[in-house]
Every structure is written in structure tokens, then in C-alpha cells.
Design an enzyme around this catalytic site. Structure first.
Site, PDB file in Angstrom:
ATOM      1  N   CYS A   1      12.784 -16.504 -10.886  1.00  0.00           N
ATOM      2  CA  CYS A   1      12.331 -16.625  -9.501  1.00  0.00           C
ATOM      3  C   CYS A   1      11.474 -15.391  -9.200  1.00  0.00           C
ATOM      4  O   CYS A   1      11.998 -14.291  -9.062  1.00  0.00           O
ATOM      5  CB  CYS A   1      13.556 -16.697  -8.594  1.00  0.00           C
ATOM      6  SG  CYS A   1      13.144 -16.927  -6.866  1.00  0.00           S
TER       7      CYS A   1
ATOM      8  N   CYS B   1       4.945  -1.953 -17.254  1.00  0.00           N
ATOM      9  CA  CYS B   1       4.789  -0.998 -16.142  1.00  0.00           C
ATOM     10  C   CYS B   1       6.064  -0.848 -15.316  1.00  0.00           C
ATOM     11  O   CYS B   1       6.112  -0.035 -14.394  1.00  0.00           O
ATOM     12  CB  CYS B   1       3.625  -1.401 -15.244  1.00  0.00           C
ATOM     13  SG  CYS B   1       3.951  -2.852 -14.234  1.00  0.00           S
TER      14      CYS B   1
HETATM   15 ZN    ZN Z   1       3.269  -4.718 -15.448  1.00  0.00          ZN
END
Ligand code: ZN
Length: 199
Positions: free
Chosen positions: A167, A147
Site C-alpha cells: 500500500c 534512498c
Molecule cells: Zn529512493
């Protein structure tokens, strides 16, 4: 009489502040919204190319304020404020935007930074990187390959075996407890119950 007038003025000021608060825009709000850690049931379905692509307005409808800020605007949550930096459990950390599996709990380590930290993604194809030149530094930005949701940054001071530190913002992640979902297998019909019906 004077005190009654004063009281009315104070009440009006109070109402004015309440109205102002209600109408405050997103950027003015400092309230923290805790992201759910359980996987949601309704992630957007990927298209034919396997990617989830939506307009910012559509993301805004699906994500809470802080999730939108981090995932779609490359924001960073404040250290030690997320609900996963100190989270322990056996399972899989998934993308809060689309549900793609991103990190296995076995690769999470205590970094002391206040953000969830992993030494590698669950699969090489799960994440993609870009060079982030914000704040006068060249950092490696990492995002979900499905996405495009911003996850965090990669640093080279991680533990073995990779030496990397992913991180990651807590709000970019959901957590699914238990074994990772098996790869999609061809549909098979469930085993038939032994039946005594005349066959
Ligand atoms: Zn995603």
C-alpha cells in the site's frame, strides 16, 4: 464617513490575513501539491555504496512539501488524493526520491483503498522493511532500499500470487511509461555506418 472608516478597517484586516497566509509555516498549510508523475531528470546520484544519503535540509530542497512529509517523515497522504491510486498504464513506478525502479505496472491491482497497490516489488532488493509501531499497531513499513524514502506499508490481504498488498503513497512514486530500463550493460561502441570512404 463611517462607511469609509469601515472600508479601511476591512482592507487592513484583509491585508493582515494575506500576510499571515504568506508567512504560514509548512505544518499549517493544508494545500495539496500534486507530485509529478513523470520521472525527473535530476535524481541524486548514489554514492560508492549504491545508496543515496542526504541531510533532511538537502531533501527539503529537492522535494515538494508533501513529498518531504511522506518520504522523509513517514507521512501518509490522504486516501484518494494522490495522482496514482487510479493510474493505469504500462510502465514502471519509480522512487520519487531517487528514481530507483520499485514496482511494475503488471503487479498493480485495484484495492479500493485510495492508494496505489501492488502485490510485489519489481525486485526483492528494491525495497526494505521495518516494523512500524505508530498508532498502537505493529505494521510493516516499506521504504526504498536506495534512498530510504518511506513508501507505505505491506499488508497480508493482497491478491495472488503473493497474497501481499504493498500500500504505497502516490507522492512517493513517479511513473515511467514503457518497458523497464534494461540492466546497465558494458559500454559498447555504436555500430559503424557502412562507409564507402577508401579503406
Ligand atoms: Zn529512493
Amino acid at each position: 464617513m463611517k462607511s469609509a472608516v469601515l472600508l479601511v478597517v476591512l482592507v487592513l484586516i484583509g491585508v493582515a490575513f494575506a500576510l499571515r497566509g504568506a508567512g504560514a509555516s509548512d505544518s499549517e498549510s493544508t494545500e495539496r501539491i500534486v507530485a509529478p508523475t513523470a520521472a525527473r531528470a535530476d535524481y541524486p546520484a548514489p554514492g560508492a555504496d549504491g545508496k543515496v544519503s542526504m541531510e533532511p535540509a538537502q531533501w527539503r530542497e529537492r522535494l515538494n512539501k508533501e513529498e518531504f512529509y511522506v518520504l522523509r517523515e513517514q507521512g501518509t497522504e490522504r486516501a484518494f488524493t494522490g495522482d496514482l491510486w487510479d493510474h493505469k498504464g504500462h510502465g514502471t513506478y519509480t522512487c520519487a526520491g531517487c528514481g530507483q525502479e520499485l514496482f511494475a505496472s503488471e503487479t498493480k491491482f485495484k484495492s479500493g483503498t485510495g492508494w496505489p497497490s501492488y502485490y510485489e516489488p519489481i525486485a526483492e532488493a528494491a525495497v526494505e522493511t521495518t516494523v512500524d509501531r505508530a498508532w498502537g499497531m505493529a505494521r510493516t513499513e516499506v521504504h526504498c532500499s536506495r534512498c530510504g524514502g518511506h513508501l507505505g506499508h505491506i499488508f497480508t490481504d493482497g491478491p495472488r500470487p503473493t497474497g501481499l498488498r504493498y500500500c504505497i503513497n502516490s507522492v512517493s512514486l513517479d511513473f515511467v511509461s514503457g518497458e523497464p530500463a534494461p540492466a546497465p550493460a558494458p559500454a559498447t561502441s555504436p555500430p559503424k555506418e557502412p562507409s564507402s570512404a577508401g579503406e
